[in-house]
Design a protein around this motif. Structure first.
Motif, PDB file in Angstrom:
ATOM      1  N   ARG A  59      37.201  30.798  47.676  1.00 50.79           N
ATOM      2  CA  ARG A  59      37.429  31.836  46.693  1.00 50.79           C
ATOM      3  C   ARG A  59      36.633  31.443  45.451  1.00 50.79           C
ATOM      4  N   LYS A  60      36.534  32.374  44.501  1.00 56.23           N
ATOM      5  CA  LYS A  60      35.815  32.062  43.269  1.00 56.23           C
ATOM      6  C   LYS A  60      36.805  31.476  42.244  1.00 56.23           C
ATOM      7  N   ALA A  61      36.278  31.081  41.090  1.00 61.26           N
ATOM      8  CA  ALA A  61      37.165  30.596  40.031  1.00 61.26           C
ATOM      9  C   ALA A  61      37.999  31.757  39.487  1.00 61.26           C
ATOM     10  N   ILE A  62      37.386  32.951  39.461  1.00 62.17           N
ATOM     11  CA  ILE A  62      38.189  34.147  39.162  1.00 62.17           C
ATOM     12  C   ILE A  62      38.433  34.825  40.503  1.00 62.17           C
ATOM     13  N   TYR A  63      39.694  35.049  40.808  1.00 64.48           N
ATOM     14  CA  TYR A  63      39.980  35.500  42.180  1.00 64.48           C
ATOM     15  C   TYR A  63      41.260  36.300  42.234  1.00 64.48           C
ATOM     16  N   ARG A  64      41.418  37.002  43.349  1.00 64.49           N
ATOM     17  CA  ARG A  64      42.734  37.499  43.737  1.00 64.49           C
ATOM     18  C   ARG A  64      42.889  37.213  45.220  1.00 64.49           C
ATOM     19  N   ASN A  65      44.161  37.149  45.653  1.00 63.27           N
ATOM     20  CA  ASN A  65      44.437  36.670  46.999  1.00 63.27           C
ATOM     21  C   ASN A  65      43.734  37.465  48.073  1.00 63.27           C
ATOM     22  N   SER A  66      43.821  38.787  47.968  1.00 67.59           N
ATOM     23  CA  SER A  66      43.213  39.625  48.995  1.00 67.59           C
ATOM     24  C   SER A  66      42.892  40.955  48.335  1.00 67.59           C
ATOM     25  N   PRO A  67      42.064  41.768  48.984  1.00 74.54           N
ATOM     26  CA  PRO A  67      41.736  43.065  48.382  1.00 74.54           C
ATOM     27  C   PRO A  67      42.981  43.933  48.178  1.00 74.54           C
ATOM     28  N   GLN A  68      44.049  43.638  48.957  1.00 71.54           N
ATOM     29  CA  GLN A  68      45.268  44.448  48.840  1.00 71.54           C
ATOM     30  C   GLN A  68      46.269  43.843  47.855  1.00 71.54           C
ATOM     31  N   ALA A  69      45.846  42.846  47.109  1.00 78.39           N
ATOM     32  CA  ALA A  69      46.786  42.134  46.241  1.00 78.39           C
ATOM     33  C   ALA A  69      47.467  43.077  45.249  1.00 78.39           C
ATOM     34  N   VAL A  70      48.730  42.813  45.008  1.00 80.79           N
ATOM     35  CA  VAL A  70      49.483  43.567  44.002  1.00 80.79           C
ATOM     36  C   VAL A  70      50.041  42.556  43.011  1.00 80.79           C
ATOM     37  N   PRO A  71      49.765  42.628  41.738  1.00 77.73           N
ATOM     38  CA  PRO A  71      48.828  43.549  41.089  1.00 77.73           C
ATOM     39  C   PRO A  71      47.399  43.152  41.427  1.00 77.73           C
ATOM     40  N   ASN A  72      46.481  44.082  41.308  1.00 80.64           N
ATOM     41  CA  ASN A  72      45.118  43.722  41.708  1.00 80.64           C
ATOM     42  C   ASN A  72      44.300  43.123  40.559  1.00 80.64           C
ATOM     43  N   THR A  73      44.976  42.795  39.486  1.00 82.62           N
ATOM     44  CA  THR A  73      44.317  42.088  38.382  1.00 82.62           C
ATOM     45  C   THR A  73      43.949  40.681  38.844  1.00 82.62           C
ATOM     46  N   PRO A  74      42.699  40.265  38.713  1.00 76.66           N
ATOM     47  CA  PRO A  74      42.361  38.901  39.117  1.00 76.66           C
ATOM     48  C   PRO A  74      42.945  37.878  38.147  1.00 76.66           C
ATOM     49  N   VAL A  75      42.833  36.627  38.541  1.00 79.20           N
ATOM     50  CA  VAL A  75      43.302  35.544  37.681  1.00 79.20           C
ATOM     51  C   VAL A  75      42.205  34.488  37.646  1.00 79.20           C
ATOM     52  N   ILE A  76      42.033  33.839  36.512  1.00 79.20           N
ATOM     53  CA  ILE A  76      41.025  32.775  36.438  1.00 79.20           C
ATOM     54  C   ILE A  76      41.712  31.433  36.625  1.00 79.20           C
ATOM     55  N   ASP A  77      41.180  30.639  37.547  1.00 80.50           N
ATOM     56  CA  ASP A  77      41.702  29.287  37.765  1.00 80.50           C
ATOM     57  C   ASP A  77      41.187  28.403  36.629  1.00 80.50           C
ATOM     58  N   GLY A  78      42.036  28.166  35.657  1.00 82.64           N
ATOM     59  CA  GLY A  78      41.633  27.441  34.446  1.00 82.64           C
ATOM     60  C   GLY A  78      41.184  26.020  34.695  1.00 82.64           C
ATOM     61  N   THR A  79      41.517  25.464  35.873  1.00 86.00           N
ATOM     62  CA  THR A  79      41.146  24.069  36.126  1.00 86.00           C
ATOM     63  C   THR A  79      39.691  23.938  36.571  1.00 86.00           C
ATOM     64  N   ILE A  80      39.093  25.029  37.080  1.00 83.16           N
ATOM     65  CA  ILE A  80      37.708  24.895  37.550  1.00 83.16           C
ATOM     66  C   ILE A  80      36.737  25.826  36.829  1.00 83.16           C
ATOM     67  N   CYS A  81      37.237  26.832  36.112  1.00 82.26           N
ATOM     68  CA  CYS A  81      36.350  27.791  35.438  1.00 82.26           C
ATOM     69  C   CYS A  81      35.434  27.041  34.461  1.00 82.26           C
ATOM     70  N   ARG A  82      34.130  27.269  34.601  1.00 78.97           N
ATOM     71  CA  ARG A  82      33.178  26.510  33.759  1.00 78.97           C
ATOM     72  C   ARG A  82      33.299  26.878  32.284  1.00 78.97           C
ATOM     73  N   LYS A  83      33.654  28.138  32.024  1.00 79.85           N
ATOM     74  CA  LYS A  83      33.791  28.560  30.625  1.00 79.85           C
ATOM     75  C   LYS A  83      34.973  27.827  29.975  1.00 79.85           C
ATOM     76  N   ILE A  84      36.076  27.761  30.709  1.00 77.94           N
ATOM     77  CA  ILE A  84      37.287  27.152  30.132  1.00 77.94           C
ATOM     78  C   ILE A  84      37.164  25.632  30.086  1.00 77.94           C
ATOM     79  N   THR A  85      36.607  25.032  31.156  1.00 81.11           N
ATOM     80  CA  THR A  85      36.560  23.564  31.182  1.00 81.11           C
ATOM     81  C   THR A  85      35.386  23.012  30.369  1.00 81.11           C
ATOM     82  N   LYS A  86      34.202  23.697  30.457  1.00 85.22           N
ATOM     83  CA  LYS A  86      33.018  23.119  29.797  1.00 85.22           C
ATOM     84  C   LYS A  86      32.388  24.037  28.761  1.00 85.22           C
ATOM     85  N   ASP A  87      32.979  25.207  28.540  1.00 91.22           N
ATOM     86  CA  ASP A  87      32.444  26.201  27.614  1.00 91.22           C
ATOM     87  C   ASP A  87      31.005  26.613  27.991  1.00 91.22           C
TER      88      ASP A  87
END
Lengths: 678, 141
Positions: free
Chosen positions: A269-297
């Protein structure tokens, strides 16, 4: 102070009277101090039996009642209610057991009668010191909290919401659906799991009475039945759900990858992801532990690309407090990680899959698009399915996981169906347990499809000439088998969530021996817990398949609704009490109380019990060095009296025919004989 | 030791586990020696050590305290509190001439009727071996 005690000895047909001389015990009780009436009767719990007690209370003005019959766990309430109907405070009654603990377990009638006399004497001694107690009614808040939004949590929430009550639904993962959302088909009907679960997921998100909170966890619970205060922690999603349209553009451009938990490690999956295309809610979430913007700016691609400007890297953890009347726990289960079972080679051999991984292989939106292929892209020509991996195994989990036999059969069918009917499928099983509606029929159907069943747990899986070889024993034929296969599926155990201990602590619920949350009674209280107002739904209570989890959840919802609809709940008065005149303010009890029911009053320098939170365990009373803490209905005078009664005449006691026995005083009013001949 | 000695045993049992196990032992008709008298408590955590001392001084030859298995307590951790108290009591009692074996703490779960019957019978036998409590005759209250 003189009491007027009535003693009622039950024959329980021949259950008690077969061993114990009930008439003799009643006659003996008639001679005890303050006993004004003593009777024996065939069935005290019956209508005439209860009427007898009620009539006597009124006629003789009894102020204490002793009933000697079956276990108080069975009929204490019955007799308490009978007393209450006669206008006597129910706590002025003592129910003692001369059946389970006496007549049924003692071989010799003389000894049984002697024991029964002591038990009755102790009850008479004890009841003299009983005090009137009154239950308190407290208000129940109308809202309900449901924790966990798998199929059980969803069902419970929908049931409660339908009644018009507000539900706060908390889910710790980014979207709802739980394990059921990972499945492809469900046994035995072969319904498509998504087709039956996604409409329910949508219904949850659209139901105005449900306040759905994903990516959130319950942090703290305080209060008591009817009045719980729950603090919910919202983890930072870094995506503003109010603005996000769920277009998915961010998912495509994100350059950071991680192993997908939802696909059980079978994909990325990507750093910003949702579980599946049918996910409810379909708002993605950013994995703060690996996102380059959050970890390294660095990076920030998703923010640049988002058409609605929903991405917010500065989002912080927030907390929200809810006031609810009851809580339904539907925290679900984990599947066991078979890596420690080295003999099965999971993690070493690419072609060994866990059951949940196999579900993802089957799923149309899974890593292979629903094709059953191995990691090398080939279709398997032969598959071995190993049952009871970690279940029914003293080294891992002793219990049966209930679902494995059936999902293994489902896999048998799916392999035959999807890969081809020439595919060889072997099931290594210990016992087939096809207990549900339509299950046995499905088993028969799969057998007819040409699946091979071998009874015996395999010893190991080895690799020989590029093939996996399952080494085991066919215990029905009594021969050793070495079976070369392309693919192995391990039917791994359902086990308690890894954080179950933490969940149990937060909600004040006990865990059973297996680590699952403990119900109030395995048969008659499977949805309630020992903590009033906290109910269980689904597999957090023990392994369950979907129909069982859904029914269990509806049961939990009904219990929570019963509380909410009535609006009040009566709280048992057998709580602790701290005498402020004696308390020296040492505060030991405050630390001892497992329910935080004791507060310290700084002004008066004494500890004070919050009766609504006190469960009456008596830990404080058992310790209090100054004797200020007392537990109502089990206070020390009552227990001392009981000990005196049980021991008073033990040394040298002989039955009346053989010795002097107890001095029997003939009371003025003694309708014992008359009662016996009724 | 006289073979006619029949010990008197008092048991303080918790309502949720051992008392239920005792019920189950009864329902399953598991015959036990008749020497045991049971006091139902809501939790072993409420068993004040003075109940045990009082029982020993008033004529009990042995005292059994039995509750839920560790981790299973209906009241979260009452049984751990009982464990500490009985442990401490067993440190103190021998100083008054009361043998350690006279006070016993066991865990019997609600479903263990056979375990309950076995525990009771074993404990009665152990106390029968120990003989009557001699320290009682020396005790002055």
């Amino acid at each position: 102070m003189s009491r007027k005690i009535g003693v009622y000895v039950c024959h329980c047909g021949s259950n008690i009277a077969g061993k114990v001389d009930c008439g003799g015990v009643a006659e003996f009780a008639g001679g005890l101090k303050d006993v004004v009436v003593s009777r024996d009767y065939q069935f005290m719990c019956s209508d005439p039996g209860q009427e007898m007690i009620i009539k006597d209370i009124r006629q003789y003005g009894l102020d204490r009642v002793v009933v000697a019959s079956c276990s108080p766990r069975l009929h204490e309430k019955t007799f308490q209610q009978a007393c209450a109907r006669a206008g006597l405070n129910p706590y002025l009654m003592q129910h003692c057991c001369i059946r389970e603990h006496c007549s049924w377990t003692t071989a010799d009638p003389i000894e049984a009668t002697a024991k029964a006399r002591h038990i009755v004497e102790a009850a008479v001694e004890r009841v003299a010191d009983h005090q009137k107690l009154y239950s308190r009614e407290v208000e129940v808040l109308p809202d309900v909290m449901v924790v966990g939004a798998g199929i059980a949590g969803i069902q419970a929430s929908l049931d409660i919401a339908k009644s018009g009550h507000k539900v706060h639904l908390v889910e710790k993962s980014p979207s709802i659906g739980g394990h059921m959302a990972q499945f492809d088909k469900t046994f035995p009907t072969l319904d498509c799991a998504a087709c039956i679960s996604t409409p329910k997921m949508v219904a949850v998100s659209q139901e105005p009475n449900i306040n759905l909170m994903t990516w959130s966890e319950v942090e703290e619970v305080t209060g008591f039945v009817g009045n719980y205060t729950v603090t919910v922690k919202h983890k930072p999603r870094y995506v503003n759900a109010d603005v996000c349209t769920g277009c998915g553009a961010c998912l495509e451009k994100c350059p950071t990858k991680a192993i997908s938990e939802f696909n059980e490690g079978l994909g990325y999956r990507k750093a910003i992801y949702r579980n599946s295309p049918q996910a409810v809610p379909n708002t993605p979430v950013i994995d703060g532990t690996i996102c380059r913007k959050i970890t390294k700016d660095k990076c920030g691609v998703c923010q640049k690309i988002c058409p609605t400007g929903a991405i917010d890297y500065d989002m912080k953890e927030t907390r929200e407090v809810f006031h609810v009347g009851s809580i339904v726990l539907a925290t679900g289960y984990d599947t066991m990680d078979p890596t420690p079972m080295r003999e099965y080679g999971f993690g070493r051999y690419d072609e060994v899959y866990t059951a949940l991984q196999f579900e993802r292989l089957n799923n149309a939106v899974g890593p292979t698009g629903g094709k059953i292929v191995m990691k090398n892209g080939q279709k398997p020509e032969s598959v071995a399915i190993i049952h009871c991996v970690g279940s029914r195994d003293k080294n891992y989990h002793e219990y049966c996981s209930r679902t494995c036999c059936m999902y293994a059969l489902k896999y048998d069918h799916l392999i035959k169906d999807k890969v081809g009917h020439d595919t060889q499928v072997y099931n290594f099983y210990i016992d087939m347990r096809c207990f549900g509606k339509g299950y046995e029929e499905f088993y028969r159907r799969v057998q007819e499809e040409g699946v091979t069943f071998i009874r015996g747990r395999p010893a190991e899986i080895v690799r020989e000439d590029g093939k996996l070889v399952v080494v085991g024993e066919d215990t029905l034929l009594g021969v050793n088998v070495r079976l070369p296969v392309d693919m192995v599926v391990l039917c791994t155990a359902m086990e308690p969530r890894a954080d179950m201990t933490e969940v149990a602590r937060v909600f004040g619920v006990a865990q059973g021996q297996d680590g699952f949350l403990l119900e109030e009674h395995p048969k008659l209280g499977p949805v309630s817990t020992a903590t009033d107002g906290v109910f269980l739904a689904g597999a957090c209570q023990g392994p369950k398949d979907i129909p069982d989890a859904v029914s269990h959840a509806s049961g939990g919802a009904a219990q929570a609704l019963a509380l909410a609809a009535k609006g009040t709940v009566s709280i048992s008065p057998t709580t602790s009490w701290i005498n402020p005149d004696i308390c020296v303010g040492c505060r030991v009890c405050v630390g001892l109380c497992a329910y935080s029911a004791i507060e310290f009053d700084e002004r008066r320098n004494v500890a004070v019990i919050n009766e609504a939170m006190c469960k009456g365990c008596g830990s404080c009373a058992g310790y209090c060095p100054s004797g200020a803490a007392r537990i109502k209905h089990f206070n020390e005078t009552q227990i001392f009296n009981e000990i005196d009664g049980l021991l008073g005449m033990v040394p040298g006691w002989l039955p009346p025919e053989q010795g002097e026995g107890h001095p029997v005083e003939i009371p003025v009013e003694r309708p014992v004989e008359e009662a016996r001949h009724e | 030791m006289s073979s006619e000695f029949e010990p008197t045993i008092l048991a303080f049992v918790c309502n949720w586990c051992t008392f239920t196990a005792a019920d189950l032992a009864g329902t399953s008709r598991m015959i036990q020696q008749p020497n045991l008298r049971m006091v139902r408590m809501m939790c072993t955590g409420m068993v004040d050590p003075k109940y045990i001392v009082k029982s020993l001084l008033s004529g009990a030859d042995g005292v059994l305290v039995s509750g839920c298995h560790p981790g299973d307590c209906h009241y979260i951790n009452g049984n751990y509190k009982a464990r500490r108290r009985v442990k401490l009591l067993n440190e103190i009692l021998p100083q008054f001439g009361i043998e350690k074996g006279r006070v016993k703490l066991t865990w019997v779960g609600a479903s263990e009727g056979n375990e309950f019957a076995a525990t009771v019978n074993n404990f009665i036998n152990e106390i029968r071996e120990l003989g009557p409590m001699e320290a009682r005759s020396m005790a002055v209250i």
